[in-house]
Scaffold this motif. Structure first.
Motif, mmCIF file in Angstrom:
data_model
loop_
_atom_site.group_PDB
_atom_site.id
_atom_site.type_symbol
_atom_site.label_atom_id
_atom_site.label_comp_id
_atom_site.label_asym_id
_atom_site.label_seq_id
_atom_site.Cartn_x
_atom_site.Cartn_y
_atom_site.Cartn_z
ATOM 1 N N LYS A 68 -78.641 26.423 -58.599
ATOM 2 C CA LYS A 68 -79.223 26.794 -57.312
ATOM 3 C C LYS A 68 -80.725 27.011 -57.399
ATOM 4 N N SER A 70 -82.190 29.721 -58.685
ATOM 5 C CA SER A 70 -82.445 31.079 -58.206
ATOM 6 C C SER A 70 -82.172 32.117 -59.281
ATOM 7 N N ILE A 72 -80.465 35.619 -59.510
ATOM 8 C CA ILE A 72 -79.493 36.372 -58.722
ATOM 9 C C ILE A 72 -79.313 37.743 -59.361
ATOM 10 N N GLY A 108 -82.586 36.060 -50.403
ATOM 11 C CA GLY A 108 -81.174 36.093 -50.081
ATOM 12 C C GLY A 108 -80.641 37.504 -50.261
ATOM 13 N N GLU A 124 -81.163 37.303 -54.023
ATOM 14 C CA GLU A 124 -81.630 36.051 -54.632
ATOM 15 C C GLU A 124 -83.125 35.892 -54.434
ATOM 16 N N HIS A 547 -71.844 30.280 -48.802
ATOM 17 C CA HIS A 547 -72.592 31.365 -49.444
ATOM 18 C C HIS A 547 -74.033 30.941 -49.756
ATOM 19 N N GLY A 548 -74.961 31.746 -49.312
ATOM 20 C CA GLY A 548 -76.369 31.481 -49.590
ATOM 21 C C GLY A 548 -77.012 30.504 -48.633
#
Length: 579
Positions: A68, A70, A72, A108, A124, A547-548
């Motif tokens: 992704k 990212s 997290i 996020g 995120e 999600h996200g």
């Protein structure tokens, strides 16, 4: 691929300090700048403090997800339920303000269930470009984080103070810069105001003159068309010998009359189109078509006209349209693209005595544009004239130019049409070897956003009653715009640029998941917040897909509940007031 960089329990107040320190260290090791390090550390600190305050039985996990792209951070609390957290986000207590602040600092922010009474806040932040990419480097980084020496509470407080002082110094420096710039602007504005007044007066005069010119051209072009049409019709009657036989000389004279009228009509049409473009009244009518269809139609129109466009360009000049492969259908104004090609080809035929005129299309710029090129083996254009040939009435002086007719509007018109469609034109040429004219046209015509009331929310749902209920829930202060199909919703989002989108999942032809994929694939609208409002129960796989990518997933049942409107508005704005 995801890598756990660090995990720790949150059971004491010192643990909150440790989590903040680790958040800053991890952010620094991943390559975030100082401001981002402070944002991440502050957001983590606020959520971790709430997890400790709720019962002192929490944990924090820092995960780098290269898939992704990212970082997290998951902070769990076994004593704070998701319902409590969501209710807090709607309040105005100090704890709620702290959580809302953390939400704004990250890209996020999601609340998930953890057992019967627990919850997990997942935050995120997009990884910087210089962050480690390989699993081996991530593992090494995790080891360095684990091995870093612990620091006490006082040292962490000193670090926070240093960050605060740094931010204050930056703000002070910016304020001083602003004060200095304001003083300079105030000093220069006195002279600028007078200059602007003079410029405005002259600009207004130029605008009036330009409008008068455009109105004159438009009016006279229409007035010219009627007698020209009559001349062409009468010449056709003569050449068809409707009222009797003509001598060979008379037939030649009638054909000259008709050709002259056709040439003059073409010039009138170009003048009229240029007047529309300059007045901003040229309308784009986009439709779906393929390059193959465009080439077939253009070839059919242009091939018989080689002898008319250039008396010297007879059978010795080959006109070819190369087969277009791998180019998806375009959504733009087909007639305007065809006109650009006609102007390029007719110009090439005029200045090519022998050889070839070749028309090609190819995808460029990651498949978002089609590059049309028209190459000839004609006389070529001197380099000193390449910048002027797209100007109105500009023509290259040469012996051949003096033998040929033309208004000098064909290439400027092609340029104006290409820019109207969101593209551009350019040329390469070499004297004696030929020229290549290019038109770069977007695959998808994107109209300018229409003005809408603020704030505006787009509702994409095939059920009319659902759209009505959403409209009622949003209330009169919110301008709702509606689409009953997925494709219509995507096009409306591109055209209207709403503040937020409410999307149903269960729709015919194009479901909500497909619509969401299209929305997120378009850089112009991918940042618009999307709230899913659906009646269907989601599978675990569907929930993971969303999600996200969406702000929230809500059930349509809330529309019938007393607090439904408030919950919907909060979901749309992340806790801020919509209007």
């Amino acid at each position: 691929m995801s890598s756990t960089l660090y995990s720790t329990a949150i059971q004491t107040e010192d643990d909150v300090v440790v989590v903040r320190r680790k958040a800053r260290e991890i952010a620094a090791m991943l390559g975030y700048d100082l401001n981002e390090q402070t944002r991440i550390a502050t957001a983590v600190s606020e959520v971790a403090r709430d997890a400790f305050a709720s019962g002192g039985d929490g944990s924090a996990d820092f995960i780098a997800d290269s898939t992704k792209g990212s970082l997290i951070i998951r902070i769990a609390s076994k004593s704070r339920s998701t319902t409590e957290l969501k209710q807090m986000l709607q309040g105005d207590s100090p704890a709620a303000i702290a959580l809302i602040g953390a939400q704004r600092l990250m890209e996020g922010f999601h609340i998930e269930n953890l057992g019967a009474t627990g919850s997990v806040v997942s935050m995120e932040k997009r990884l910087p470009a210089k962050a480690p990419q390989s699993a081996q480097r991530m593992m090494k980084l995790a080891g360095e984080i684990a091995a870093s020496a612990p620091r006490g509470v006082m040292e962490e407080l000193r670090q926070e103070n240093r960050e605060l002082l740094r931010v204050m110094d930056e703000l002070r420096a910016r304020q001083e810069d602003l004060a200095r710039l304001n003083a300079e602007l105030e000093h220069t504005n006195r002279g600028v105001v007078a200059l602007y007044a003079e410029i405005d007066e002259k600009a207004e005069g130029l605008r009036r003159a330009d409008q008068m010119k455009s109105r004159f051209l438009s009016h006279m072009s229409h007035e010219f068309r009627t007698p020209l049409a009559s001349i062409m019709a009468l010449s056709r009657l003569l050449t068809d010998e409707v009222d009797g036989k003509l001598s060979s000389e008379q037939r030649k004279q009638a054909s000259f009359i008709r050709k002259s009228a056709e040439t003059l009509l073409e010039m009138v049409n170009e003048l009229l189109e240029m007047a529309r473009l300059e007045a901003g009244k040229s309308i784009v009518r986009p439709s779906h078509f393929t390059v193959t269809e465009l080439f077939a139609a253009s070839h059919g129109v242009l091939r018989p006209l080689r002898g008319v466009l250039r008396p010297l360009a007879g059978s010795e000049v080959e006109l070819s349209f190369e087969e277009a492969e791998g180019i998806p259908p375009l959504y733009t104004d087909e007639s305007k693209v065809a006109q650009i090609l006609r102007n390029f080809v007719s110009n090439a035929l005029k200045f090519t005595e022998q050889g070839r005129v070749r028309v090609v299309a190819e995808l460029v710029k990651d498949g978002k544009y089609v590059l049309f090129s028209v190459s000839d083996t004609g006389v070529g254009i001197p380099e000193s004239h390449l910048d002027t040939i797209f100007q109105e009435y500009a023509q290259v002086e040469s012996a051949m130019q003096r033998r040929l007719s033309g208004s000098g509007l064909g290439l400027p018109l092609a340029k104006g049409l290409a820019e109207l469609l969101g593209g551009n034109v350019h040329v390469t040429s070499k004297v004696g070897e030929g020229s290549t004219f290019y038109a770069e046209i977007p695959i998808y015509f994107e109209s300018k956003p229409e003005a809408t009331s603020e704030p505006s929310v787009l509702v994409i749902d095939d059920e009319e009653i659902s759209r009505y209920l959403v409209r009622q829930a949003l209330g009169p202060s919110v301008a709702s715009i509606e689409a009953s199909t997925g494709q219509a919703g995507i096009e409306m989002a591109r055209r209207r640029r709403p503040r937020a989108i409410i999307l149903d999942l269960n729709m015919p032809q194009m479901n909500g998941f497909q619509v969401l994929q299209e929305l997120k694939a378009d850089p112009a609208i991918r940042e618009i917040p999307v709230v899913i409002l659906t009646a269907q129960a989601l599978t675990r796989e569907q929930s993971e897909t969303l999600h996200g990518r969406v702000t929230s997933v809500l059930s349509k049942e809330l529309l019938s509940q007393p607090d439904g409107p408030d919950r919907l508005r909060v979901a749309l704005t992340g806790g801020q007031k919509l209007a």
